[in-house]
Design an enzyme around this catalytic site. Structure first.
Site, short mmCIF file in Angstrom:
data_model
loop_
_atom_site.label_atom_id
_atom_site.label_comp_id
_atom_site.label_asym_id
_atom_site.label_seq_id
_atom_site.Cartn_x
_atom_site.Cartn_y
_atom_site.Cartn_z
N SER A 122 5.51 51.09 24.91
CA SER A 122 4.55 50.66 23.89
C SER A 122 3.19 50.46 24.54
O SER A 122 3.11 50.10 25.71
CB SER A 122 5.02 49.36 23.23
OG SER A 122 4.14 48.98 22.18
N LYS A 174 13.31 49.01 21.97
CA LYS A 174 12.09 49.63 21.45
C LYS A 174 12.23 49.96 19.96
O LYS A 174 11.26 49.84 19.20
CB LYS A 174 11.78 50.91 22.24
CG LYS A 174 10.54 51.69 21.77
CD LYS A 174 9.27 50.85 21.85
CE LYS A 174 8.00 51.68 21.79
NZ LYS A 174 7.89 52.64 20.72
N HIS A 177 11.65 46.77 18.20
CA HIS A 177 10.22 46.50 18.35
C HIS A 177 9.41 47.23 17.28
O HIS A 177 8.52 46.67 16.63
CB HIS A 177 9.77 46.94 19.76
CG HIS A 177 8.30 47.04 19.98
ND1 HIS A 177 7.55 48.12 19.53
CD2 HIS A 177 7.42 46.23 20.62
CE1 HIS A 177 6.29 47.96 19.89
NE2 HIS A 177 6.19 46.82 20.54
N ASN A 178 9.73 48.51 17.06
CA ASN A 178 8.99 49.28 16.09
C ASN A 178 9.30 48.85 14.66
O ASN A 178 8.42 48.90 13.79
CB ASN A 178 9.27 50.78 16.26
CG ASN A 178 8.48 51.37 17.42
OD1 ASN A 178 8.10 50.66 18.34
ND2 ASN A 178 8.24 52.67 17.37
N GLU A 181 7.16 45.96 14.13
CA GLU A 181 5.79 46.47 13.98
C GLU A 181 5.53 46.91 12.53
O GLU A 181 4.47 46.61 11.96
CB GLU A 181 5.60 47.63 14.94
CG GLU A 181 4.26 48.31 14.91
CD GLU A 181 4.26 49.53 15.84
OE1 GLU A 181 4.14 50.66 15.34
OE2 GLU A 181 4.42 49.34 17.06
#
Length: 302
Positions: A122, A174, A177-178, A181
Site C-alpha cells: 500500500s 491487504k 485493508h482494501n 479503504e
C-alpha cells in the site's frame, strides 16, 4: 546482486527507484524493454531483456519480486519463471493477488523447492517519497531474507512493514485493508455530498476538509487528498460519477460471507461502486415503473 523486480509500472518502477536511493542495486525486467532500459539508465540498476536474462544475472539464492497485475499476468509469469529457477530461490508476489491463489502457487513452487512469499503493498504513487506499507506472508527463513529490502522500501526500517504469518497471510491482510479503504472512502464521499446538497448554508467544502485535517477524529490520508482537490474544485463537474473496483473489495465481501462475519459497511461500499458503474440503472427503472403502477406517479423518459 541477488534481487530483481519483474514489472515496472507505477508501483514496481517506483519501488526500484526507492531501492536505488537506498544504495541497493537490483536487476530489472519489464515486458517493454524500452521501459526497462530507461529506468536502468535513471537508477543505475541492471537492465534485463528477458526473464532468463534476469535469472542469469542474479546470484543464487535469488529473490525475484513480481509487481504484476493479479490473475493471468502473474500466473503466466510464474509458470514461465519456475523452470528457470533453482532450489532455494525465492519468488515474491507483490501484486494484489487473491490469497487462495497464493496458497495454490506456494504448493506448486514447493514441489520445485522454490520458496514463495506474498506481499501486500500500500502507498500508491506516494510510496516513492514516503515509503510503502508492506504486509507479507512467508516462512521464517524467507522473512529473514526479505527483511533488508522491507526496511528500505518501508517508511522507516522499524515501521511500516510486518511479517504477518504464513504464506497467504500478506495478501489476506491487504485484502481486508482494501475493504476498509472502500468503507472509509464511501463515508467521506457521502458526508461531503450531504454538505454539497444542503441549501442555504453555502458551505465551503475545501475549508471544511482542511479544518477536519487538524485535531479531528476523522483526520486521515484520504481526507488530506480530499482537501487537496476540493481546494481546487468543489463542483467536480468534469468528473464522471463512475468508480471502479479492483477486485479486492469483492474478495473481502465474499470472505465475510464465507466466514459468517458481518461486514455491512465494506459490503455496501462495494455495492455503491457497482451502482456508480450503471449496474443499478435497470433496478431504478423497475422501481419507477412499480411506483407508477401502484400510485400513478409519473416516470421520467429519456
Amino acid at each position: 546482486m541477488e534481487f530483481g523486480i519483474v514489472g515496472l509500472g507505477r508501483m514496481g518502477g517506483n519501488m526500484a527507484r526507492r531501492l536505488a536511493r537506498q544504495g541497493t542495486q537490483i536487476a530489472l525486467f519489464n515486458r517493454s524493454f524500452d521501459v526497462t532500459k530507461s529506468l536502468a539508465e535513471e537508477t543505475g540498476h541492471h537492465a534485463c531483456d528477458s526473464l532468463q536474462a534476469m535469472v542469469d544475472a542474479l546470484a543464487t539464492p535469488r529473490i525475484v519480486w513480481l509487481m504484476l497485475p493479479a490473475g493471468d499476468a502473474t500466473e503466466a509469469t510464474l509458470h514461465a519463471l519456475g523452470p528457470m529457477l533453482a532450489p532455494g530461490d525465492l519468488v515474491v508476489d507483490g501484486g494484489n493477488s487473491f490469497y487462495k491463489d497464493v496458497q495454490r502457487r506456494t504448493a506448486w513452487l514447493a514441489e520445485r523447492q522454490i520458496e514463495f512469499s506474498d506481499v501486500g503493498v500500500s502507498g500508491g504513487v506516494w510510496g516513492l517519497e514516503n515509503g510503502y506499507c508492506l504486509m507479507f506472508g512467508a516462512s521464517e527463513g524467507a522473512a529473514t531474507r526479505l527483511k533488508p529490502y522491507m526496511e528500505k522500501l518501508a517508511p522507516a526500517p522499524d515501521r511500516g512493514w510486518l511479517h504477518c504469518g504464513m504464506v497467504g497471510s500478506g495478501h489476506f491482510v491487504k485484502m481486508v485493508h482494501n475493504g476498509i479503504e472502500y468503507g472509509m472512502m464511501q463515508a467521506l464521499a457521502e458526508g461531503f455530498a450531504l454538505m454539497k446538497n444542503k441549501p442555504g448554508f453555502d458551505l465551503n467544502l475545501g475549508d471544511i476538509a482542511e479544518l477536519w485535517r487538524h485535531g479531528s477524529v476523522v483526520q486521515s490520508w484520504l481526507l488530506d487528498l480530499s482537501a487537496d482537490f476540493l481546494a481546487q474544485d468543489q463542483t467536480l463537474e468534469s468528473i464522471l460519477p463512475y468508480v471502479g473496483d479492483s477486485g479486492e473489495g469483492r474478495w473481502t465481501a465474499l470472505e465475510a460471507i464465507e466466514l459468517g462475519v458481518p461486514a455491512p459497511v465494506m459490503s455496501l461500499s462495494l455495492m455503491m461502486r457497482f451502482a456508480s458503474q450503471g449496474k443499478s440503472d435497470y433496478a431504478s427503472k423497475m422501481l419507477a415503473k412499480m411506483r407508477q403502477g401502484f400510485g400513478g406517479h409519473a416516470v421520467k423518459e429519456g
